[in-house]
Scaffold this motif. Sequence first.
Motif: not given
Length: 234
Positions: A3-4, A6-13
């Motif tokens: 989750w951190l 593959a999903l949440l980090t690119p979401f923030l970027i």
Amino acid sequence: QYWLGALLTPFLIFALAALGLNILTGYAGQLSFGTAAFMAVGAFMAYNFILRMPWLGVIPSFILAGLCAAAVGIVFGLPSLRIKGFYLAVATLACQFFVLWAIQRIGWFTNNSASGVITAQKIVILGYVFDTPASKYLLTLVIVAVLALLAKNLMRTQTGRAFMAVRDMDVAASVIGIPMMKTKLLAFAISSFYCGVAGALFAYTYLGTVEPEAFTLDLSFRILFMIIIGGVGS
């Protein structure tokens, strides 16, 4: 970890890149298809600053990479002084192709890498290594939160109001004394800075590699659709 990483980090970027494009398109009314190009400038310049000036540190390298992207944004923002709308979008599309062409042809950007795919250096800040998905996520979160707060406050200032005046009616804005050239180029510079920092984060905290293929035209369209669906200028 999935989750951190593959999903949440690119979401923030992508949120940061969309924030940058929203300043230009949503608030200043200048359409741009060159977002991925500015992100590529940020990623490759961050790589070169960290490689060639290791004493500088990661965060200052990201800031300088953002400033380099801002400089490129100003150059490709010059057509906005004469053209607008679809024609300006085509001019920024030229930026997308030119930047990727330059990165692939000029060996200095890739440190003469044969493959063109470079492994990003480790993120070390004050002796602490950010090498886990959680630590990379938290670093990205802090940077995005600070820049989002700055963007929110910018829109309440005289500069932000000038952006919105140019967007709503540039002739009227010019009549009441808002300098067109300065306002439009400043919008391009600030937007490109945000996209440049997002590009550096994209390469370092998400991909782990610095490669031109990551910053294609598809990415520019995706970020444009993000601000359209999310609400342009809000």
